[in-house]
Design a protein around this motif. Structure first.
Motif, PDB file in Angstrom:
ATOM      1  N   MET A   1       0.850  -1.175   0.000  1.00 54.54           N
ATOM      2  CA  MET A   1       0.000   0.000   0.000  1.00 54.54           C
ATOM      3  C   MET A   1       0.888   1.228   0.000  1.00 54.54           C
ATOM      4  N   SER A   2       0.557   2.166  -0.842  1.00 57.28           N
ATOM      5  CA  SER A   2       1.301   3.418  -0.893  1.00 57.28           C
ATOM      6  C   SER A   2       0.308   4.567  -0.978  1.00 57.28           C
ATOM      7  N   ILE A   3       0.415   5.504  -0.050  1.00 57.94           N
ATOM      8  CA  ILE A   3      -0.463   6.668  -0.027  1.00 57.94           C
ATOM      9  C   ILE A   3       0.413   7.901   0.092  1.00 57.94           C
ATOM     10  N   ILE A   4       0.159   8.872  -0.739  1.00 66.38           N
ATOM     11  CA  ILE A   4       0.848  10.150  -0.605  1.00 66.38           C
ATOM     12  C   ILE A   4       0.124  10.946   0.476  1.00 66.38           C
ATOM     13  N   ILE A   5       0.857  11.352   1.486  1.00 70.42           N
ATOM     14  CA  ILE A   5       0.257  12.051   2.620  1.00 70.42           C
ATOM     15  C   ILE A   5       0.503  13.546   2.483  1.00 70.42           C
ATOM     16  N   ARG A   6      -0.611  14.246   2.315  1.00 72.34           N
ATOM     17  CA  ARG A   6      -0.552  15.704   2.202  1.00 72.34           C
ATOM     18  C   ARG A   6      -1.401  16.394   3.259  1.00 72.34           C
ATOM     19  N   THR A   7      -2.323  15.653   3.845  1.00 75.44           N
ATOM     20  CA  THR A   7      -3.260  16.237   4.810  1.00 75.44           C
ATOM     21  C   THR A   7      -3.424  15.297   5.998  1.00 75.44           C
ATOM     22  N   MET A   8      -4.075  15.811   7.038  1.00 74.40           N
ATOM     23  CA  MET A   8      -4.387  14.981   8.197  1.00 74.40           C
ATOM     24  C   MET A   8      -5.334  13.856   7.783  1.00 74.40           C
ATOM     25  N   ILE A  11      -3.404  10.876   6.508  1.00 70.30           N
ATOM     26  CA  ILE A  11      -2.821  10.073   7.582  1.00 70.30           C
ATOM     27  C   ILE A  11      -3.875   9.127   8.140  1.00 70.30           C
ATOM     28  N   GLY A  12      -5.056   9.649   8.392  1.00 70.97           N
ATOM     29  CA  GLY A  12      -6.152   8.826   8.891  1.00 70.97           C
ATOM     30  C   GLY A  12      -6.530   7.725   7.918  1.00 70.97           C
ATOM     31  N   LEU A  13      -6.539   8.049   6.628  1.00 66.04           N
ATOM     32  CA  LEU A  13      -6.866   7.063   5.609  1.00 66.04           C
ATOM     33  C   LEU A  13      -5.851   5.921   5.613  1.00 66.04           C
ATOM     34  N   ALA A  14      -4.579   6.251   5.713  1.00 69.09           N
ATOM     35  CA  ALA A  14      -3.530   5.227   5.740  1.00 69.09           C
ATOM     36  C   ALA A  14      -3.707   4.317   6.948  1.00 69.09           C
ATOM     37  N   ILE A  15      -4.006   4.910   8.089  1.00 67.15           N
ATOM     38  CA  ILE A  15      -4.203   4.130   9.308  1.00 67.15           C
ATOM     39  C   ILE A  15      -5.427   3.228   9.176  1.00 67.15           C
ATOM     40  N   ARG A  32      -3.264  -1.895  21.156  1.00 70.55           N
ATOM     41  CA  ARG A  32      -1.938  -2.294  20.671  1.00 70.55           C
ATOM     42  C   ARG A  32      -0.995  -1.089  20.618  1.00 70.55           C
ATOM     43  N   ALA A  33      -1.532   0.076  20.226  1.00 74.19           N
ATOM     44  CA  ALA A  33      -0.699   1.270  20.048  1.00 74.19           C
ATOM     45  C   ALA A  33      -0.567   2.111  21.315  1.00 74.19           C
ATOM     46  N   GLY A  34      -1.408   1.858  22.304  1.00 78.97           N
ATOM     47  CA  GLY A  34      -1.349   2.639  23.540  1.00 78.97           C
ATOM     48  C   GLY A  34      -2.015   3.995  23.429  1.00 78.97           C
ATOM     49  N   VAL A  35      -3.085   4.071  22.624  1.00 77.84           N
ATOM     50  CA  VAL A  35      -3.858   5.309  22.478  1.00 77.84           C
ATOM     51  C   VAL A  35      -5.322   4.978  22.753  1.00 77.84           C
ATOM     52  N   SER A  36      -6.153   5.999  22.912  1.00 74.46           N
ATOM     53  CA  SER A  36      -7.572   5.734  23.159  1.00 74.46           C
ATOM     54  C   SER A  36      -8.311   5.479  21.845  1.00 74.46           C
ATOM     55  N   ARG A  37      -9.389   4.707  21.919  1.00 69.55           N
ATOM     56  CA  ARG A  37     -10.188   4.432  20.737  1.00 69.55           C
ATOM     57  C   ARG A  37     -10.817   5.700  20.199  1.00 69.55           C
ATOM     58  N   SER A  38     -11.259   6.593  21.079  1.00 70.34           N
ATOM     59  CA  SER A  38     -11.886   7.838  20.607  1.00 70.34           C
ATOM     60  C   SER A  38     -10.871   8.716  19.870  1.00 70.34           C
ATOM     61  N   TRP A  39      -9.632   8.768  20.347  1.00 72.41           N
ATOM     62  CA  TRP A  39      -8.600   9.531  19.649  1.00 72.41           C
ATOM     63  C   TRP A  39      -8.343   8.926  18.279  1.00 72.41           C
ATOM     64  N   LEU A  40      -8.236   7.604  18.221  1.00 68.49           N
ATOM     65  CA  LEU A  40      -7.989   6.915  16.965  1.00 68.49           C
ATOM     66  C   LEU A  40      -9.118   7.177  15.970  1.00 68.49           C
ATOM     67  N   ALA A  41     -10.349   7.132  16.429  1.00 67.53           N
ATOM     68  CA  ALA A  41     -11.500   7.385  15.551  1.00 67.53           C
ATOM     69  C   ALA A  41     -11.416   8.787  14.954  1.00 67.53           C
ATOM     70  N   LYS A  42     -11.036   9.756  15.750  1.00 70.45           N
ATOM     71  CA  LYS A  42     -10.904  11.128  15.251  1.00 70.45           C
ATOM     72  C   LYS A  42      -9.781  11.242  14.231  1.00 70.45           C
ATOM     73  N   THR A  45     -10.689   9.895  10.772  1.00 70.50           N
ATOM     74  CA  THR A  45     -11.576  10.737   9.975  1.00 70.50           C
ATOM     75  C   THR A  45     -10.982  12.118   9.713  1.00 70.50           C
ATOM     76  N   GLY A  46      -9.744  12.336  10.144  1.00 68.43           N
ATOM     77  CA  GLY A  46      -9.075  13.617   9.905  1.00 68.43           C
ATOM     78  C   GLY A  46      -9.652  14.759  10.710  1.00 68.43           C
ATOM     79  N   LYS A  47     -10.326  14.447  11.808  1.00 67.99           N
ATOM     80  CA  LYS A  47     -11.047  15.466  12.562  1.00 67.99           C
ATOM     81  C   LYS A  47     -10.348  15.926  13.831  1.00 67.99           C
ATOM     82  N   THR A  48      -9.073  15.734  13.929  1.00 73.58           N
ATOM     83  CA  THR A  48      -8.392  16.170  15.143  1.00 73.58           C
ATOM     84  C   THR A  48      -6.977  16.615  14.817  1.00 73.58           C
TER      85      THR A  48
END
Length: 71
Positions: A1-8, A11-15, A32-42, A45-48
């Motif tokens: 998979m290869s995605i050109i990252i230009r916006t937040m 990044i969310g799309l790649a994840i 697994r990553a040590g972050v909250s599910r709500s943060w990951l959801a944001k 969707t590029g909303k944070t």
């Protein structure tokens, strides 16, 4: 998979794409990553704005690499 990252959103799309490819729920990846599910959801969707260190933790949990190139 290869995605050109230009916006937040990119990044969310790649994840999200990699998470789904691996069959992981948001809850499982967040744990697994040590972050909250709500943060990951944001982030997915590029909303944070985010701490880039946390993004790198998620990339590491997904075995994604971030590359920079000049073209």
């Amino acid at each position: 998979m290869s995605i050109i990252i230009r916006t937040m959103y990119d990044i969310g799309l790649a994840i999200r794409q990699r998470r789904e490819q691996l069959g992981l729920s948001q809850e499982a990846l967040a744990a697994r990553a040590g972050v909250s599910r709500s943060w990951l959801a944001k982030v997915e969707t590029g909303k944070t704005s985010f701490d880039f260190r946390m993004v790198l933790m998620v990339f590491s949990a997904l075995q994604l690499k971030l590359e920079a190139s000049s073209e």
